[in-house]
Design a protein around this motif. Structure first.
Motif, PDB file in Angstrom:
ATOM      1  N   UNK A  83       0.811  -1.208   0.000  1.00  0.00           N
ATOM      2  CA  UNK A  83       0.000   0.000   0.000  1.00  0.00           C
ATOM      3  C   UNK A  83       0.854   1.272   0.000  1.00  0.00           C
ATOM      4  N   UNK A  84       1.826   1.331   0.910  1.00  0.00           N
ATOM      5  CA  UNK A  84       2.671   2.529   0.998  1.00  0.00           C
ATOM      6  C   UNK A  84       3.419   2.782  -0.303  1.00  0.00           C
ATOM      7  N   UNK A  85       3.901   1.698  -0.909  1.00  0.00           N
ATOM      8  CA  UNK A  85       4.614   1.824  -2.187  1.00  0.00           C
ATOM      9  C   UNK A  85       3.677   2.289  -3.295  1.00  0.00           C
ATOM     10  N   UNK A  86       2.431   1.809  -3.246  1.00  0.00           N
ATOM     11  CA  UNK A  86       1.426   2.187  -4.238  1.00  0.00           C
ATOM     12  C   UNK A  86       1.127   3.692  -4.164  1.00  0.00           C
ATOM     13  N   UNK A  87       0.899   4.196  -2.960  1.00  0.00           N
ATOM     14  CA  UNK A  87       0.601   5.622  -2.781  1.00  0.00           C
ATOM     15  C   UNK A  87       1.822   6.467  -3.167  1.00  0.00           C
ATOM     16  N   UNK A  88       2.997   6.003  -2.792  1.00  0.00           N
ATOM     17  CA  UNK A  88       4.226   6.733  -3.117  1.00  0.00           C
ATOM     18  C   UNK A  88       4.420   6.819  -4.634  1.00  0.00           C
ATOM     19  N   UNK A  89       4.157   5.697  -5.327  1.00  0.00           N
ATOM     20  CA  UNK A  89       4.315   5.673  -6.781  1.00  0.00           C
ATOM     21  C   UNK A  89       3.278   6.579  -7.460  1.00  0.00           C
ATOM     22  N   UNK A  90       2.062   6.593  -6.941  1.00  0.00           N
ATOM     23  CA  UNK A  90       1.046   7.491  -7.490  1.00  0.00           C
ATOM     24  C   UNK A  90       1.493   8.947  -7.391  1.00  0.00           C
ATOM     25  N   UNK A  91       2.131   9.278  -6.262  1.00  0.00           N
ATOM     26  CA  UNK A  91       2.589  10.655  -6.064  1.00  0.00           C
ATOM     27  C   UNK A  91       3.849  10.990  -6.860  1.00  0.00           C
ATOM     28  N   UNK A 108      -8.418  11.560   0.578  1.00  0.00           N
ATOM     29  CA  UNK A 108      -8.357  10.789   1.820  1.00  0.00           C
ATOM     30  C   UNK A 108      -7.127   9.902   1.902  1.00  0.00           C
ATOM     31  N   UNK A 109      -6.477   9.659   0.746  1.00  0.00           N
ATOM     32  CA  UNK A 109      -5.266   8.838   0.736  1.00  0.00           C
ATOM     33  C   UNK A 109      -4.011   9.654   0.420  1.00  0.00           C
ATOM     34  N   UNK A 110      -4.152  10.970   0.512  1.00  0.00           N
ATOM     35  CA  UNK A 110      -3.022  11.895   0.316  1.00  0.00           C
ATOM     36  C   UNK A 110      -2.332  11.699  -1.029  1.00  0.00           C
ATOM     37  N   UNK A 111      -3.144  11.527  -2.072  1.00  0.00           N
ATOM     38  CA  UNK A 111      -2.624  11.388  -3.433  1.00  0.00           C
ATOM     39  C   UNK A 111      -2.805  12.716  -4.167  1.00  0.00           C
TER      40      UNK A 111
END
Length: 272
Positions: A83-91, A108-111
């Protein structure tokens, strides 16, 4: 005075059917529910593979077309511990989104979001990608969709010069044949005064592979009013030949029912 008194209103929705039923009843209408959305199915293995591919392949853009798609991918990233890697990659990627629910998920997911469709349609995003200001040469796009119809978006982006990875984390099953048949019959016989639609999937299920399509269109263009929750759903009705489609200024169920009541009131006063 409740202007929907005695009016039979077909409801094509599934998950939101109860809320719509209550809203219509409060206005005096008689809702008849025909849930033709079809059961939502999670493509779990596909979704998890989409996450892994997104993380380990280079992407310039991620286009998320639905809030459910964003949540499904995020849930799968949790399942595989990424999950953390997914959000980081989106950003680290430019993110384009189509609708409000997707925007709420991103917040809500800080993207961080780079592009939001101006009118909630994919056409708006495609127009931006076709614009000369976006460098399309070798642009890698991660595109989340949920149906075969939306897979056509891949072709449109490829025409604009993009390289597209198609993500289909979930899909919808076919609706129950008897329910679909009953709604079609109610429209064709014009026993309903109006039908409210909350998604283009419902519209596609009504018209897709239908031998009664011409009769359904004729009924809508005669006395049965087609009501759409927003522009995407309204466009799909128009695309299938329905000329008169009512939609609210705000793409929400409450304003949709208010718009329906206002329309019925205007017609009644005009005829009086």
């Amino acid at each position: 005075m409740n202007w929907l008194d005695g009016k039979l209103i077909g409801v094509a929705a599934d998950r939101s059917a109860e809320s719509l039923r209550n809203l219509i009843q409060k206005k005096g209408g008689k809702p008849v529910v025909y849930p033709i959305q079809g059961k939502q199915t999670l493509n779990e293995q596909t979704s998890q593979q989409n996450i892994k591919d997104f993380l380990f392949e280079p992407f310039d853009w991620a286009i998320i077309t639905t809030g459910i798609g964003a949540k499904t991918l995020a849930d799968s990233s949790v399942e595989v511990g990424l999950y953390s890697s997914f959000i980081e990659k989106l950003n680290e990627t430019r993110v384009a989104i189509r609708g409000k629910k997707t925007l709420n998920w991103c917040k809500s997911n800080a993207v961080q979001v780079s592009l939001v469709s101006e009118d909630g349609t994919m056409e708006s995003i495609l127009k931006t990608f076709a614009d000369e200001q976006i460098d399309r040469k070798q642009t890698q796009v991660f595109l989340q969709v949920y149906s075969q119809d939306d897979a056509k978006l891949k072709e449109e982006l490829e025409k604009a010069g993009c390289h597209v990875y198609l993500s289909q984390p979930y899909s919808y099953e076919e609706p129950i044949p008897e329910v679909l048949h009953n709604l079609k019959n109610a429209i064709i016989t014009q026993s309903l005064d109006a039908v409210v639609f909350t998604s283009k999937t419902q519209v596609n299920n009504l018209f897709g592979k239908s031998r009664d399509k011409h009769e359904i269109i004729q009924a809508f263009n005669d006395k049965v009013l087609a009501v759409a929750v927003g522009k995407v759903t309204a466009n799909e009705l128009n695309r299938n030949g329905v000329l008169n489609v009512l939609k609210p200024d705000q793409p929400k169920m409450g304003p949709m029912v208010v718009a329906l009541e206002r329309y019925v009131r205007q017609i009644a006063l005009y005829n009086h």
